[in-house]
Design an enzyme around this catalytic site. Sequence first.
Site, PDB file in Angstrom:
ATOM      1  N   ASN A 158      27.142 -11.590 -26.973  1.00 46.00           N
ATOM      2  CA  ASN A 158      25.771 -11.962 -27.333  1.00 46.00           C
ATOM      3  C   ASN A 158      25.338 -11.633 -28.757  1.00 46.00           C
ATOM      4  O   ASN A 158      24.444 -12.287 -29.273  1.00 46.00           O
ATOM      5  CB  ASN A 158      24.770 -11.454 -26.293  1.00 46.00           C
ATOM      6  CG  ASN A 158      24.753  -9.970 -26.170  1.00 46.00           C
ATOM      7  OD1 ASN A 158      25.707  -9.285 -26.562  1.00 46.00           O
ATOM      8  ND2 ASN A 158      23.686  -9.433 -25.635  1.00 46.00           N
ATOM      9  N   GLU A 254      27.718   0.872 -23.721  1.00 45.36           N
ATOM     10  CA  GLU A 254      26.400   0.260 -23.951  1.00 45.36           C
ATOM     11  C   GLU A 254      26.310  -0.915 -22.985  1.00 45.36           C
ATOM     12  O   GLU A 254      26.949  -1.947 -23.202  1.00 45.36           O
ATOM     13  CB  GLU A 254      26.290  -0.229 -25.407  1.00 45.36           C
ATOM     14  CG  GLU A 254      26.422   0.854 -26.452  1.00 45.36           C
ATOM     15  CD  GLU A 254      25.241   1.801 -26.501  1.00 45.36           C
ATOM     16  OE1 GLU A 254      24.167   1.452 -25.995  1.00 45.36           O
ATOM     17  OE2 GLU A 254      25.408   2.904 -27.039  1.00 45.36           O
ATOM     18  N   CYS A 288      20.607  -7.559 -24.312  1.00 39.10           N
ATOM     19  CA  CYS A 288      20.639  -6.465 -23.335  1.00 39.10           C
ATOM     20  C   CYS A 288      19.262  -5.848 -23.106  1.00 39.10           C
ATOM     21  O   CYS A 288      19.004  -5.283 -22.053  1.00 39.10           O
ATOM     22  CB  CYS A 288      21.648  -5.411 -23.767  1.00 39.10           C
ATOM     23  SG  CYS A 288      21.489  -5.014 -25.505  1.00 39.10           S
TER      24      CYS A 288
HETATM   25  P1  NAP Z   1      31.407  -8.524 -20.258  1.00 40.96           P
HETATM   26  O1  NAP Z   1      31.765  -9.671 -19.415  1.00 40.96           O
HETATM   27  O2  NAP Z   1      31.328  -7.181 -19.639  1.00 40.96           O
HETATM   28  O3  NAP Z   1      32.479  -8.512 -21.446  1.00 40.96           O
HETATM   29  C1  NAP Z   1      32.400  -7.575 -22.501  1.00 40.96           C
HETATM   30  C2  NAP Z   1      33.781  -7.387 -23.099  1.00 40.96           C
HETATM   31  O4  NAP Z   1      34.629  -6.735 -22.133  1.00 40.96           O
HETATM   32  C3  NAP Z   1      34.465  -8.697 -23.446  1.00 40.96           C
HETATM   33  O5  NAP Z   1      35.206  -8.537 -24.624  1.00 40.96           O
HETATM   34  C4  NAP Z   1      35.387  -8.903 -22.241  1.00 40.96           C
HETATM   35  O6  NAP Z   1      36.465  -9.747 -22.515  1.00 40.96           O
HETATM   36  C5  NAP Z   1      35.833  -7.476 -21.999  1.00 40.96           C
HETATM   37  N1  NAP Z   1      36.397  -7.216 -20.661  1.00 40.96           N
HETATM   38  C6  NAP Z   1      36.235  -7.941 -19.536  1.00 40.96           C
HETATM   39  N2  NAP Z   1      36.932  -7.374 -18.516  1.00 40.96           N
HETATM   40  C7  NAP Z   1      37.548  -6.277 -19.025  1.00 40.96           C
HETATM   41  C8  NAP Z   1      38.406  -5.272 -18.483  1.00 40.96           C
HETATM   42  N3  NAP Z   1      38.769  -5.281 -17.208  1.00 40.96           N
HETATM   43  N4  NAP Z   1      38.843  -4.281 -19.291  1.00 40.96           N
HETATM   44  C9  NAP Z   1      38.483  -4.248 -20.587  1.00 40.96           C
HETATM   45  N5  NAP Z   1      37.677  -5.173 -21.164  1.00 40.96           N
HETATM   46  C10 NAP Z   1      37.203  -6.173 -20.406  1.00 40.96           C
HETATM   47  O7  NAP Z   1      30.022  -8.755 -21.002  1.00 40.96           O
HETATM   48  P2  NAP Z   1      29.484 -10.058 -21.739  1.00 40.96           P
HETATM   49  O8  NAP Z   1      29.175 -11.086 -20.695  1.00 40.96           O
HETATM   50  O9  NAP Z   1      30.349 -10.433 -22.891  1.00 40.96           O
HETATM   51  O10 NAP Z   1      28.132  -9.488 -22.365  1.00 40.96           O
HETATM   52  C11 NAP Z   1      26.966  -9.401 -21.650  1.00 40.96           C
HETATM   53  C12 NAP Z   1      26.712  -7.996 -21.156  1.00 40.96           C
HETATM   54  O11 NAP Z   1      26.722  -7.097 -22.238  1.00 40.96           O
HETATM   55  C13 NAP Z   1      25.351  -7.859 -20.528  1.00 40.96           C
HETATM   56  O12 NAP Z   1      25.447  -7.067 -19.373  1.00 40.96           O
HETATM   57  C14 NAP Z   1      24.547  -7.147 -21.602  1.00 40.96           C
HETATM   58  O13 NAP Z   1      23.440  -6.444 -21.152  1.00 40.96           O
HETATM   59  C15 NAP Z   1      25.570  -6.259 -22.167  1.00 40.96           C
HETATM   60  N6  NAP Z   1      25.158  -5.810 -23.497  1.00 40.96           N
HETATM   61  C16 NAP Z   1      24.751  -4.518 -23.676  1.00 40.96           C
HETATM   62  C17 NAP Z   1      24.320  -4.113 -24.937  1.00 40.96           C
HETATM   63  C18 NAP Z   1      23.893  -2.702 -25.202  1.00 40.96           C
HETATM   64  O14 NAP Z   1      23.909  -2.314 -26.369  1.00 40.96           O
HETATM   65  N7  NAP Z   1      23.526  -1.931 -24.214  1.00 40.96           N
HETATM   66  C19 NAP Z   1      24.278  -5.019 -25.977  1.00 40.96           C
HETATM   67  C20 NAP Z   1      24.689  -6.334 -25.733  1.00 40.96           C
HETATM   68  C21 NAP Z   1      25.138  -6.715 -24.495  1.00 40.96           C
HETATM   69  P3  NAP Z   1      36.400 -11.316 -22.069  1.00 40.96           P
HETATM   70  O15 NAP Z   1      35.328 -11.918 -22.876  1.00 40.96           O
HETATM   71  O16 NAP Z   1      37.745 -11.796 -22.413  1.00 40.96           O
HETATM   72  O17 NAP Z   1      36.111 -11.315 -20.602  1.00 40.96           O
END
Ligand code: NAP
Length: 480
Positions: A158, A254, A288
């Site tokens: 994002n 995060e 987020c």
């Molecule tokens: P996501 O699906 O959890 O993916 C995040 C990262 O983790 C991606 O690079 C993903 O790779 C990787 N990943 C997936 N499965 C994994 C595993 N088993 N082991 C290690 N890495 C793995 O999240 P997203 O959909 O990209 O982002 C949205 C989420 O991020 C929301 O929940 C949002 O709230 C959160 N977020 C939090 C913050 C904060 O600062 N608190 C800021 C922004 C976003 P792939 O893309 O290849 O699956």
Amino acid sequence: MAPVGTEPKKNLFINGSWIEAKQYVSLTSPYDGEVIAEIPSATEEEVNKAIETAYGARETMAKMPAHKRASILENLANLLETRKGEAARIIALEAAKPITTAKAEVDRTIQTYKFAAEEAKRIHGETVPLDAAPDGENRVAFTIREPIGVIGAITPFNFPMNLVAHKVGPAIASGNTIVLKPASQTPLSSFFLAELLQEAGMPIGAFNVVTGSGRSVGDQIVSDERVAMITFTGSPAVGIGIRNKAGLKRVTLELGSNAAAIIDEGVNLDKVISRCVGGAFAFQGQVCISLQRVYVHENEYERFVEKFVETTKQLNIGDPLDPKTDVSALISKGDVKRALDWIEEAKQDGAEIVVGGNAEGNILLPTVLLNVDPSQKVSCQEVFAPIVLINKVSSIDEAIDLVNDSRYGLQAGVYTGNVATAFDAVEKLHVGGVIINDIPTFRVDNMPYGGVKESGFGREGIKYAVEEMTEMKLAVFNRN
Ligand code: NAP
């Protein structure tokens, strides 16, 4: 040379070189489904090479003086400044982020790297008054902060530039090396960064980018013993899995939230509404700290809803590359379906849809729901779509209880003219940050940022990330 982001085929960035991978996958636009680029799917061997390289470069980075680390980051910020139009276009293409919002992300990314450059120069320990204990007499002690080693950075889709900057910036500032695994949907921003960092003078091998699925590439980084720390931003489910697997590695998480704002009686709604609409729908609610729940004092409720809906109706829907667009496509078709299902469930349970509630192609129209039961997914889970609920409360205490009734706790916003209410809210809200007289979506890049409960742990915001990315060492001199 074609501008970065428009080249059809990208390569892995390992040991200072662009390496042809064994496998590639097509990256498509979330907006129109067009193929944007071919992206490497790193094999185990390629990921291993990236980690080995970062491991080998540890000493070079650890010995680099602070002024040199700072100047790499300053160079990077300057390079990004000169190429910011290109950078924004990359984000808009790969993430379907409206170009105006993408430009704002690039501006923030520049600030983040500047903060990191400044922070590189002030990493220090403290003296410890050992003579406070009888056995400490005539001894002098001080602490230093040392880099931790290889940092595995795993990032979400994002904010493909600025959230990467929140990991890469402090890692360089504190003399660490990096293996970066960006989200599969947004790898181009990270390749662009590799190109800029190379030009900025980053030592060979100290920064590597490997792409491919999180389940294989991400998992390998998390499991490798040479990686000293995982800094992860993403969904709670993946974050919890990483934490369980990381063993003694340092981990910062995060994660997500269902952020809320509280509107007290007597606030000037004209100042509040456009902020709230922006907080709910910026980047299609895929932030987020996106505003997902609004609790409004009953004396302001009707007027708030009326003005909120009126402002929401003025948002422009469309192509992310069109500067007039406010809201574009969600990141995947699956997310459009999930969001529509959640809206339908809320409706069946008695919620009222006052605007939106349907999709045009991959664009979910900005949706406002009233009278949503807290048990509904649109309320208690992270919606990550342009959906906001507005519920009536009879007191601020009731609203605080509703905000706290959540698995998450990232930030909360409270609009009130009453100082006592504001202090009460700061005390009672169980979140990482309470924002008085603004939306929970407020963030600038040097503030401590992070959550409690399922929103994760550890803090970012350069200075705070540097603390996480360094080890404290104690030195004691015996003068007896
Ligand atoms: P996501 O699906 O959890 O993916 C995040 C990262 O983790 C991606 O690079 C993903 O790779 C990787 N990943 C997936 N499965 C994994 C595993 N088993 N082991 C290690 N890495 C793995 O999240 P997203 O959909 O990209 O982002 C949205 C989420 O991020 C929301 O929940 C949002 O709230 C959160 N977020 C939090 C913050 C904060 O600062 N608190 C800021 C922004 C976003 P792939 O893309 O290849 O699956």
